[in-house]
Design a protein around this motif. Structure first.
Motif, short mmCIF file in Angstrom:
data_model
loop_
_atom_site.label_atom_id
_atom_site.label_comp_id
_atom_site.label_asym_id
_atom_site.label_seq_id
_atom_site.Cartn_x
_atom_site.Cartn_y
_atom_site.Cartn_z
N LEU A 42 0.83 -1.20 0.00
CA LEU A 42 0.00 0.00 0.00
C LEU A 42 0.86 1.25 0.00
N VAL A 43 0.68 2.10 -1.02
CA VAL A 43 1.36 3.38 -1.11
C VAL A 43 0.46 4.47 -0.53
N GLY A 44 -0.83 4.41 -0.86
CA GLY A 44 -1.79 5.39 -0.38
C GLY A 44 -3.19 5.01 -0.80
N ALA A 45 -4.17 5.61 -0.13
CA ALA A 45 -5.57 5.33 -0.45
C ALA A 45 -6.41 6.54 -0.10
N GLU A 46 -7.50 6.72 -0.82
CA GLU A 46 -8.44 7.79 -0.53
C GLU A 46 -9.85 7.33 -0.81
N VAL A 47 -10.75 7.69 0.10
CA VAL A 47 -12.17 7.58 -0.15
C VAL A 47 -12.60 8.97 -0.56
N LEU A 48 -13.31 9.08 -1.66
CA LEU A 48 -13.70 10.39 -2.19
C LEU A 48 -15.05 10.83 -1.63
N GLN A 49 -15.23 12.14 -1.54
CA GLN A 49 -16.52 12.71 -1.18
C GLN A 49 -17.52 12.37 -2.29
N PRO A 50 -18.82 12.47 -2.02
CA PRO A 50 -19.82 12.17 -3.06
C PRO A 50 -19.61 13.02 -4.32
N SER A 51 -20.03 12.50 -5.45
CA SER A 51 -19.84 13.21 -6.72
C SER A 51 -20.54 14.56 -6.73
N THR A 52 -21.54 14.75 -5.88
CA THR A 52 -22.22 16.05 -5.82
C THR A 52 -21.28 17.14 -5.34
N SER A 53 -20.16 16.79 -4.72
CA SER A 53 -19.20 17.80 -4.26
C SER A 53 -18.10 18.05 -5.29
N THR A 54 -18.20 17.40 -6.45
CA THR A 54 -17.21 17.52 -7.51
C THR A 54 -17.34 18.85 -8.24
N THR A 55 -16.21 19.39 -8.66
CA THR A 55 -16.16 20.53 -9.57
C THR A 55 -15.29 20.11 -10.74
N THR A 56 -15.82 20.23 -11.96
CA THR A 56 -15.11 19.81 -13.17
C THR A 56 -14.73 21.05 -13.97
N GLN A 67 -17.85 23.52 -13.93
CA GLN A 67 -19.14 22.84 -13.79
C GLN A 67 -19.22 22.19 -12.43
N ASP A 68 -20.31 22.44 -11.72
CA ASP A 68 -20.55 21.72 -10.48
C ASP A 68 -20.97 20.30 -10.82
N GLY A 69 -20.42 19.35 -10.10
CA GLY A 69 -20.77 17.95 -10.33
C GLY A 69 -19.78 17.27 -11.25
N PRO A 70 -19.91 15.97 -11.38
CA PRO A 70 -18.97 15.20 -12.21
C PRO A 70 -19.24 15.42 -13.69
N PHE A 71 -18.23 15.16 -14.50
CA PHE A 71 -18.37 15.27 -15.95
C PHE A 71 -19.22 14.13 -16.48
N ALA A 72 -18.98 12.93 -16.00
CA ALA A 72 -19.69 11.75 -16.50
C ALA A 72 -21.08 11.66 -15.87
N GLU A 76 -22.69 4.73 -11.74
CA GLU A 76 -21.53 4.42 -10.93
C GLU A 76 -20.57 5.60 -10.96
N GLN A 77 -20.00 5.90 -9.83
CA GLN A 77 -19.04 6.99 -9.72
C GLN A 77 -17.73 6.44 -9.16
N LEU A 78 -16.65 7.17 -9.40
CA LEU A 78 -15.38 6.82 -8.79
C LEU A 78 -15.50 7.15 -7.31
N GLY A 79 -15.41 6.11 -6.47
CA GLY A 79 -15.61 6.29 -5.04
C GLY A 79 -14.33 6.35 -4.24
#
Length: 125
Positions: A42-56, A67-72, A76-79
């Motif tokens: 293990l080098v590193g790991a992250e759990v991401l905030q919900p996609s609603t908190s994404t800025t693209t 843009q607020d929110g994910p591009f895709a 399924e989202q990258l979690g």
């Protein structure tokens, strides 16, 4: 060689999933991280905030668009991600197949091209 294990799955909240199922998921991901750590990969790991908190961000016709929110637009989202340092793809796949979300989402394994330590880029070999 470094590989990033990308975890894709339907987003949920403790309310939508149920507190007990949510807690079980947290335990499963903690155990997975502990297993990777114990294996020394293990080098590193992250759990991401919900996609609603994404800025693209992207540039369109030379102008920056934010843009607020994910591009895709997908169910399924990258979690989250785990970065492992292992000898080869087979070893990365062996660790990735143990990801808790493999039963309800996709697990992507992607080799890195370069990585940085203290600001110095190094080829991933």
């Amino acid at each position: 060689m470094r590989y990033t294990i990308l975890l894709h799955y339907p987003e949920a909240t403790p309310e939508s999933l149920g507190e007990e199922a949510w807690a079980e998921g947290e335990r499963a991901f903690s155990a997975y991280a502990a297993t990777l750590h114990a294996a020394g990969v293990l080098v590193g790991a992250e759990v991401l905030q919900p996609s609603t908190s994404t800025t693209t961000l992207r540039t369109v016709d030379g102008a920056l668009q934010v843009q607020d929110g994910p591009f895709a637009d997908t169910k399924e989202q990258l979690g989250g991600t785990f970065v492992v340092d292992v000898p080869d793809l087979d070893a990365a796949l062996e660790h990735a197949r143990q990801a808790p979300n493999i039963g309800w989402g996709a697990v992507e394994v992607r080799p890195g091209a370069l990585y940085t330590v203290d600001g110095v880029w190094t080829p991933n070999a």
